[in-house]
Scaffold this motif. Sequence first.
Motif, short mmCIF file in Angstrom:
data_model
loop_
_atom_site.label_atom_id
_atom_site.label_comp_id
_atom_site.label_asym_id
_atom_site.label_seq_id
_atom_site.Cartn_x
_atom_site.Cartn_y
_atom_site.Cartn_z
N UNK A 77 56.68 33.99 59.46
CA UNK A 77 56.07 34.52 60.08
C UNK A 77 57.28 35.19 61.21
N UNK A 78 58.12 33.36 61.69
CA UNK A 78 58.77 33.25 62.81
C UNK A 78 59.99 34.78 61.92
N UNK A 79 59.98 34.18 60.26
CA UNK A 79 61.61 35.28 60.59
C UNK A 79 61.26 37.01 60.77
N UNK A 80 59.48 37.39 60.58
CA UNK A 80 59.30 38.70 60.88
C UNK A 80 58.92 39.17 62.22
N UNK A 81 58.32 38.10 63.36
CA UNK A 81 59.16 38.30 64.17
C UNK A 81 60.22 38.08 64.34
N UNK A 82 61.36 37.54 64.24
CA UNK A 82 62.47 37.58 64.76
C UNK A 82 62.98 38.25 64.87
N UNK A 83 62.51 39.26 63.59
CA UNK A 83 63.33 40.61 63.12
C UNK A 83 62.48 41.33 64.08
N UNK A 84 61.35 41.91 64.53
CA UNK A 84 60.92 42.84 64.70
C UNK A 84 61.39 42.01 66.31
N UNK A 85 61.99 41.26 67.12
CA UNK A 85 62.15 40.94 68.64
C UNK A 85 63.42 41.59 68.58
N UNK A 92 71.01 37.99 48.78
CA UNK A 92 69.11 38.34 48.82
C UNK A 92 68.59 38.07 50.77
N UNK A 93 66.97 38.25 50.94
CA UNK A 93 65.99 38.14 51.62
C UNK A 93 67.00 37.65 53.04
N UNK A 94 67.53 38.58 53.37
CA UNK A 94 68.29 38.23 55.17
C UNK A 94 70.03 38.70 55.11
N UNK A 95 70.42 38.18 53.66
CA UNK A 95 72.08 38.06 54.10
C UNK A 95 72.51 39.11 54.12
N UNK A 96 72.67 40.25 53.11
CA UNK A 96 73.60 41.91 53.75
C UNK A 96 71.96 42.68 53.31
N UNK A 97 71.47 42.93 54.64
CA UNK A 97 70.85 44.06 54.55
C UNK A 97 70.90 45.22 54.74
N UNK A 98 70.31 46.24 55.03
CA UNK A 98 70.83 47.32 55.98
C UNK A 98 70.37 47.07 57.72
N UNK A 99 71.06 47.92 58.26
CA UNK A 99 70.79 47.24 59.71
C UNK A 99 69.53 47.27 60.21
N UNK A 100 68.39 48.26 59.91
CA UNK A 100 66.84 48.11 60.59
C UNK A 100 66.91 46.67 60.31
N UNK A 101 67.15 45.62 58.93
CA UNK A 101 66.74 44.61 58.60
C UNK A 101 65.43 45.13 57.05
N UNK A 102 64.98 44.13 57.99
CA UNK A 102 63.48 44.48 56.47
C UNK A 102 64.18 43.46 54.81
N UNK A 104 66.03 49.29 72.46
CA UNK A 104 65.99 49.52 73.86
C UNK A 104 67.62 49.73 74.36
N UNK A 105 68.01 48.55 73.79
CA UNK A 105 69.69 48.95 73.63
C UNK A 105 69.49 50.18 73.54
N UNK A 106 69.42 50.69 72.94
CA UNK A 106 69.56 52.37 72.76
C UNK A 106 69.55 53.17 73.55
N UNK A 107 67.75 52.72 74.38
CA UNK A 107 67.24 53.79 74.82
C UNK A 107 67.99 53.53 76.38
N UNK A 108 68.41 52.76 76.88
CA UNK A 108 69.11 52.40 77.44
C UNK A 108 70.90 53.04 77.75
N UNK A 109 71.14 53.25 76.31
CA UNK A 109 72.58 53.67 76.59
C UNK A 109 72.11 55.27 76.89
N UNK A 110 71.57 55.74 76.24
CA UNK A 110 70.77 57.06 76.26
C UNK A 110 70.80 57.52 77.27
N UNK A 111 69.84 56.31 78.70
CA UNK A 111 69.74 57.06 79.34
C UNK A 111 71.14 56.77 80.39
#
Length: 479
Positions: A102-110, A337-347, A117-124
């Motif tokens: 659960x901690x890893x999921x929350x960390x990934x979501x964070x 595996x399990x977060x070593x080399x994922x795509x940029x969105x994680x998961x 947020x960074x993307x939105x700020x750059x877009x603004x």
Amino acid sequence: MFLLLSLCMCGLLLQGDAQDRASLWRGNDRSGRCQYTFTVPSPVESSCPQTGGPEIEGLKARVGLLEVLVSQLTGGDTGGSQAAGARAQSELREALDRAVGERNLLRGEKERLEREVGGLQRRIEEMSRETEKLRNRPCPPQTPMVPPSSSLQNSGPMRPAGGSSQTSHLMTRPNRQGDSSSLRDSAWQYGPPGFQELKAEVTEVPAPDGSEDNTGCGDLLSVGEPVTHRKADNIAGKYGVWMQDPEAVSPYGPNMVWRIDTIGTEVRQLFGYEDMEQLSKGFPSKVLLLPELVESTGATVYRGSLYYQRRRSRTLIRYDLASESIAARRELPHAGFHGQYPYSWGGYTDIDLSVDEQGLWAVYSTSKAKGAIVISQLDPHTTEVKKSWETNIRKTSVANSFIICGKLYTVSSYAAPTTIINYMYDTATSQGKAVAIPFRNKYLYNCMIDYNLAQRKLFAWDNFHIVSYDLRLGQKQAN
């Protein structure tokens, strides 16, 4: 003998000067035997430190009895205590694993939210700069449209703008593609005063989904707009994978569509739909419970089998849909595996399986490749690696990938509404190159993009939504 010796000592002491101060004490020792003790004051020392006495000895005896009882109680239930301890340890370990997950999921979501947020700020900031440019741009000159009048029928040449004729002002339309102050629309022609003729050049543009452009196996030319088929019903469907077997095997037909919702730690349900219409309505005709847990969104179906990555491992599983059992399993050598080399969105998208005209593929990375994408062609029967290619683009730097006709394509962003397919690697030539093919993330969180050979389209899962994209491919060049 002991009593006689004590009496003799008593007689000797009573003969001295301290005879009237001697005392006799009788009591049981620790073993329960009766013991006589004589005490005589010292003729020299007036006092001495207290080191014990009957009370202390009695207390020690009681403490000793308590120690014996505790030892008997603990020794008599050793097996039960060990079993209870083992169960408690196992439960604590499971609880710890759940908490870590659960901690890893929350960390990934964070991290995902921070990136958004960074993307939105750059877009603004970009929009602010664009707004400032628009404010500083001079307005184009405005000229009134010529009103319908009989003056258009007057004979004679057109007078210049400073003349007194009502026909001296002609409308100039702004060029929508550039600066209207410097360009005039060439379609307006100055002719005899009796009429004006509007002329335009027509360029024929082929349709993106034309059948003749969708039968080749050349480079990808364009991707159409996303078409939405269904939205997931609950949070478990925020991420997922859907697929169709290009070489279906009985008892399932070629129209069968499969789907897995991948949110949660117990992902093992596989939903089957008779066709696309039943998928859009949400009416599954088959629900299978997989024997091993599924990791992320990299599954695919091919020749009657589901291929997927076992959770928290580099093991690939081939699950036979007809017999509903595991037909093969094998580790993908050295794969992260399990977060070593994922795509940029994680998961946990470390291993991505897919199918194209040339068979079954795996996209992943290894420590030897230092995070660069590795492409491997797999034996569909055993999942053994047949051949591998190492690219020069890092897996964590791209949002997703798919393979068409033996060519790997990567998508730049999973969250930007308008992004590009930015890289292509051809396994036939072992060469890669940068490309720029427009691509849309309609729902702003695309977690799965795969080529579907059955329909020759892209299948995607975009933020609860099941979508597809039409493709336009070029003709394969002759060698």
